[in-house]
Motif scaffolding. Structure first.
Motif, PDB file in Angstrom:
ATOM      1  N   GLY A   1       9.101  32.290 -82.744  1.00  0.00           N
ATOM      2  CA  GLY A   1       8.266  31.091 -82.670  1.00  0.00           C
ATOM      3  C   GLY A   1       8.045  30.683 -81.227  1.00  0.00           C
ATOM      4  N   ASN A   2       6.889  30.098 -80.965  1.00  0.00           N
ATOM      5  CA  ASN A   2       6.554  29.623 -79.618  1.00  0.00           C
ATOM      6  C   ASN A   2       6.340  28.113 -79.632  1.00  0.00           C
ATOM      7  OD1 ASN A   2       6.459  32.169 -78.266  1.00  0.00           O
ATOM      8  ND2 ASN A   2       4.548  32.599 -79.347  1.00  0.00           N
ATOM      9  N   GLY A   3       6.666  27.485 -78.527  1.00  0.00           N
ATOM     10  CA  GLY A   3       6.421  26.054 -78.390  1.00  0.00           C
ATOM     11  C   GLY A   3       5.940  25.731 -76.983  1.00  0.00           C
ATOM     12  N   TYR A   4       5.105  24.687 -76.880  1.00  0.00           N
ATOM     13  CA  TYR A   4       4.577  24.272 -75.569  1.00  0.00           C
ATOM     14  C   TYR A   4       4.521  22.757 -75.557  1.00  0.00           C
ATOM     15  CZ  TYR A   4       1.287  23.566 -71.706  1.00  0.00           C
ATOM     16  OH  TYR A   4       0.680  23.158 -70.535  1.00  0.00           O
ATOM     17  N   ASP A   5       4.941  22.163 -74.430  1.00  0.00           N
ATOM     18  CA  ASP A   5       4.887  20.700 -74.333  1.00  0.00           C
ATOM     19  C   ASP A   5       4.608  20.288 -72.895  1.00  0.00           C
ATOM     20  OD1 ASP A   5       5.060  18.171 -75.665  1.00  0.00           O
ATOM     21  OD2 ASP A   5       6.948  17.824 -74.610  1.00  0.00           O
ATOM     22  N   VAL A   6       4.006  19.116 -72.762  1.00  0.00           N
ATOM     23  CA  VAL A   6       3.659  18.545 -71.452  1.00  0.00           C
ATOM     24  C   VAL A   6       3.959  17.052 -71.478  1.00  0.00           C
ATOM     25  CG1 VAL A   6       1.800  18.010 -69.851  1.00  0.00           C
ATOM     26  CG2 VAL A   6       1.819  20.215 -71.008  1.00  0.00           C
TER      27      VAL A   6
ATOM     28  N   THR B   1      12.012  22.722 -79.908  1.00  0.00           N
ATOM     29  CA  THR B   1      11.957  22.234 -81.290  1.00  0.00           C
ATOM     30  C   THR B   1      10.774  22.838 -82.026  1.00  0.00           C
ATOM     31  OG1 THR B   1      13.038  20.151 -80.694  1.00  0.00           O
ATOM     32  CG2 THR B   1      11.740  20.165 -82.716  1.00  0.00           C
ATOM     33  N   ASP B   2       9.614  22.851 -81.391  1.00  0.00           N
ATOM     34  CA  ASP B   2       8.430  23.456 -82.008  1.00  0.00           C
ATOM     35  C   ASP B   2       8.628  24.946 -82.252  1.00  0.00           C
ATOM     36  OD1 ASP B   2       6.982  21.171 -82.270  1.00  0.00           O
ATOM     37  OD2 ASP B   2       5.630  21.546 -80.590  1.00  0.00           O
ATOM     38  N   ALA B   3       9.244  25.634 -81.294  1.00  0.00           N
ATOM     39  CA  ALA B   3       9.462  27.073 -81.436  1.00  0.00           C
ATOM     40  C   ALA B   3      10.373  27.373 -82.615  1.00  0.00           C
ATOM     41  CB  ALA B   3      10.050  27.641 -80.146  1.00  0.00           C
ATOM     42  N   LEU B   4      11.447  26.613 -82.773  1.00  0.00           N
ATOM     43  CA  LEU B   4      12.371  26.834 -83.882  1.00  0.00           C
ATOM     44  C   LEU B   4      11.713  26.540 -85.223  1.00  0.00           C
ATOM     45  CD1 LEU B   4      15.587  25.244 -82.329  1.00  0.00           C
ATOM     46  CD2 LEU B   4      15.281  27.665 -82.921  1.00  0.00           C
TER      47      LEU B   4
ATOM     48  N   ASP C   1      14.641  30.858 -75.368  1.00  0.00           N
ATOM     49  CA  ASP C   1      14.208  31.085 -73.993  1.00  0.00           C
ATOM     50  C   ASP C   1      13.235  29.987 -73.589  1.00  0.00           C
ATOM     51  OD1 ASP C   1      13.655  32.297 -71.542  1.00  0.00           O
ATOM     52  OD2 ASP C   1      12.025  33.493 -72.381  1.00  0.00           O
ATOM     53  N   ILE C   2      13.551  29.268 -72.533  1.00  0.00           N
ATOM     54  CA  ILE C   2      12.717  28.150 -72.087  1.00  0.00           C
ATOM     55  C   ILE C   2      12.306  28.356 -70.637  1.00  0.00           C
ATOM     56  CG2 ILE C   2      12.630  25.648 -71.686  1.00  0.00           C
ATOM     57  CD1 ILE C   2      14.680  25.329 -73.891  1.00  0.00           C
ATOM     58  N   THR C   3      11.028  28.147 -70.380  1.00  0.00           N
ATOM     59  CA  THR C   3      10.515  28.172 -69.012  1.00  0.00           C
ATOM     60  C   THR C   3       9.982  26.780 -68.677  1.00  0.00           C
ATOM     61  OG1 THR C   3       9.882  30.500 -69.161  1.00  0.00           O
ATOM     62  CG2 THR C   3       8.852  29.190 -67.419  1.00  0.00           C
TER      63      THR C   3
ATOM     64  N   GLU D   1       1.892  17.515 -59.015  1.00  0.00           N
ATOM     65  CA  GLU D   1       3.097  16.772 -59.392  1.00  0.00           C
ATOM     66  C   GLU D   1       2.775  15.551 -60.238  1.00  0.00           C
ATOM     67  OE1 GLU D   1       6.254  16.359 -56.553  1.00  0.00           O
ATOM     68  OE2 GLU D   1       5.350  17.844 -55.205  1.00  0.00           O
ATOM     69  N   GLU D   2       1.853  15.777 -61.193  1.00  0.00           N
ATOM     70  CA  GLU D   2       1.502  14.710 -62.132  1.00  0.00           C
ATOM     71  C   GLU D   2       2.330  14.788 -63.411  1.00  0.00           C
ATOM     72  OE1 GLU D   2      -2.649  15.189 -62.779  1.00  0.00           O
ATOM     73  OE2 GLU D   2      -3.215  14.716 -60.709  1.00  0.00           O
ATOM     74  N   GLY D   3       3.023  15.902 -63.602  1.00  0.00           N
ATOM     75  CA  GLY D   3       3.823  16.037 -64.811  1.00  0.00           C
ATOM     76  C   GLY D   3       4.555  17.367 -64.830  1.00  0.00           C
ATOM     77  N   ILE D   4       5.229  17.637 -65.926  1.00  0.00           N
ATOM     78  CA  ILE D   4       5.993  18.872 -66.121  1.00  0.00           C
ATOM     79  C   ILE D   4       5.577  19.496 -67.451  1.00  0.00           C
ATOM     80  CG2 ILE D   4       8.313  19.858 -66.477  1.00  0.00           C
ATOM     81  CD1 ILE D   4       9.441  17.719 -64.674  1.00  0.00           C
ATOM     82  N   ALA D   5       5.488  20.809 -67.481  1.00  0.00           N
ATOM     83  CA  ALA D   5       5.199  21.550 -68.717  1.00  0.00           C
ATOM     84  C   ALA D   5       6.366  22.458 -69.053  1.00  0.00           C
ATOM     85  CB  ALA D   5       3.915  22.376 -68.558  1.00  0.00           C
ATOM     86  N   ALA D   6       6.455  22.861 -70.310  1.00  0.00           N
ATOM     87  CA  ALA D   6       7.513  23.775 -70.743  1.00  0.00           C
ATOM     88  C   ALA D   6       6.978  24.706 -71.816  1.00  0.00           C
ATOM     89  CB  ALA D   6       8.721  23.008 -71.268  1.00  0.00           C
ATOM     90  N   ILE D   7       7.423  25.943 -71.745  1.00  0.00           N
ATOM     91  CA  ILE D   7       7.124  26.951 -72.767  1.00  0.00           C
ATOM     92  C   ILE D   7       8.449  27.430 -73.328  1.00  0.00           C
ATOM     93  CG2 ILE D   7       6.110  29.218 -73.233  1.00  0.00           C
ATOM     94  CD1 ILE D   7       4.295  28.749 -70.794  1.00  0.00           C
ATOM     95  N   ALA D   8       8.547  27.499 -74.654  1.00  0.00           N
ATOM     96  CA  ALA D   8       9.779  27.948 -75.294  1.00  0.00           C
ATOM     97  C   ALA D   8       9.480  29.045 -76.311  1.00  0.00           C
ATOM     98  CB  ALA D   8      10.491  26.787 -75.978  1.00  0.00           C
ATOM     99  N   THR D   9      10.388  29.984 -76.384  1.00  0.00           N
ATOM    100  CA  THR D   9      10.323  31.043 -77.399  1.00  0.00           C
ATOM    101  C   THR D   9      11.671  31.107 -78.096  1.00  0.00           C
ATOM    102  OG1 THR D   9       8.769  32.328 -76.057  1.00  0.00           O
ATOM    103  CG2 THR D   9       9.909  33.491 -77.828  1.00  0.00           C
ATOM    104  N   ALA D  10      11.632  31.108 -79.439  1.00  0.00           N
ATOM    105  CA  ALA D  10      12.860  31.202 -80.227  1.00  0.00           C
ATOM    106  C   ALA D  10      12.779  32.426 -81.132  1.00  0.00           C
ATOM    107  CB  ALA D  10      13.060  29.943 -81.062  1.00  0.00           C
TER     108      ALA D  10
END
Length: 400
Positions: free
Chosen positions: A242-247, A283-286, A333-335, A381-390
């Protein structure tokens, strides 16, 4: 095999299989292994092999109903003939069914060898198309003994040059048909296989490499072993990813929470909860691995009870949902994508926090960070993003 020359198949399935014992399922060629009749496994092997044309099956006259049930989806792929009193006679009847439109070569196979593979079929077919008989065989590895009266050993038989014969045995069609007709006309009904008839009639037969998997189901124990083998082979580990992405955007504050760890910073991330982008993506990836929706499905931002909530609650809930579906988390795995703060000094604490949340070892968790090379909202530097794979392993299932 050559595309311009047909290789037909004769499957001999008229036997009573008395050595395997009686069963309401009928003779052994109709017994179920791996959830399907032996006959269907055998037909499938030939139907899927490159270069195979017509398939003729010789059955016992009492087995019409069993045959119809056994062939299943291959009903239009095969031609049925009623066999004779012996294997040799059944083979002759099947060969005659092909004689009106003769193929270049024919493979003759025992129905109760369901583990024949495409490689073996191809080797036998290629040899038969070259004008000689083909006998798949394996060198005899056991020491051979000849027994005399009262079961006493009378001789040790040298095994040099000895081979154990298998099927399918392949031949140029017209010569093997003529050989069978000649054997029938002369009253010779004592041949144990088609290669023996070919040798008797003067057809050269060449040994080709057999397969140790190409076993003949003779005894009840053979059927049990075949069923266990196929049942195990048909159950694959159900590995899902599963993949997840958040900002989240930055807002006023003096710290951010990333992957469960609070880090001092000149800004904070804005969000309904603690805005932990890493855990939200995870959470989305899982949840994706078991089709359980996304974080908003379980924790809608419109619900005030989640105001300021620690995101580990979301990750733990997702992990519990996975376990309820029988899943085992194999990897997370989180980036994190940000210009600041620096993630490296906190990576070990992040891994430890997530290992506790997910109930898995830290070696199964990876946290990485990268910048956006000053590009886009992250670069500004307006925000942070993350990509996750479970990766989650669910109980094995039969392939569709």
């Amino acid at each position: 095999m050559k595309k311009d020359a047909e290789v037909a198949v004769v499957i001999v399935a008229a036997g009573r299989g008395e050595r395997v014992g009686q069963s309401k399922e009928g003779p052994k060629q109709y017994r179920a292994i791996g959830g399907q009749p032996v006959m269907r496994h055998t037909i499938a092997a030939f139907a899927s092999a490159p270069g195979v044309g017509r398939i003729v099956i010789a059955i016992h006259r009492d087995d019409e109903r069993l045959f119809r049930e056994a062939v299943g989806e291959y009903a239009e792929r095969v031609t049925k003939v009623i066999g004779g009193a012996t294997r040799q006679e059944s083979t002759l009847f099947a060969l005659r069914a092909l004689a009106g439109d003769p193929p270049a070569a024919v493979l003759i196979h025992d129905c109760v060898r369901p583990f024949v593979d495409a490689g073996l079929i191809g080797r036998v077919g290629e040899t038969a198309l070259k004008g000689t008989g083909a006998l798949p065989a394996l060198p005899v590895s056991d020491t051979l003994k000849r027994a005399g009266s009262e079961g006493l050993i009378s001789q040790t038989v040298p095994r040099d040059g000895l081979h154990a014969a298998q099927t399918p045995q392949g031949f140029p069609f017209q010569p093997i048909l003529a050989a069978h007709e000649a054997a029938n006309d002369s009253g010779r009904l004592d041949f144990t296989d088609d290669a023996a008839i070919a040798e008797w009639h003067g057809i050269s037969v060449k040994i080709v490499e057999g397969s140790p998997d190409n076993i003949k189901l003779t005894w009840a124990k053979d059927l049990e072993m075949a069923d266990a083998r196929l049942s195990q082979a048909n159950h694959f580990p159900d590995v899902r990813t599963g993949n997840g992405y958040d900002v989240h955007a930055f807002g006023p504050g003096d710290a951010v929470v990333l992957c469960g760890v609070q880090i001092d910073h000149t800004k904070a991330l804005s969000g309904h909860s603690d805005a932990d982008v890493g855990l939200h993506a995870l959470t989305d990836a899982l949840l994706a691995t078991c089709g359980a929706g996304d974080i908003g499905t379980h924790f809608p931002p419109s619900d005030p009870q989640w105001k300021g909530c620690a995101s580990r609650v979301f990750a733990e809930h997702a992990a519990a949902t996975v376990r309820q579906h029988g899943g085992r988390i194999a990897n997370a795995d989180i980036t994190l994508i940000c210009e600041a703060p620096r993630v490296g000094p906190h990576r070990e604490a992040m891994v430890a926090a997530m290992a506790d949340m997910l109930g898995i070892g830290p070696e199964r968790i990876s946290v990485k960070a990268t910048t956006n090379e000053k590009l886009g909202f992250v670069g500004r530097e307006e925000g942070i993003a993350a990509i996750a794979t479970a990766t989650v392993v669910y109980p094995g299932s039969l392939p569709a």
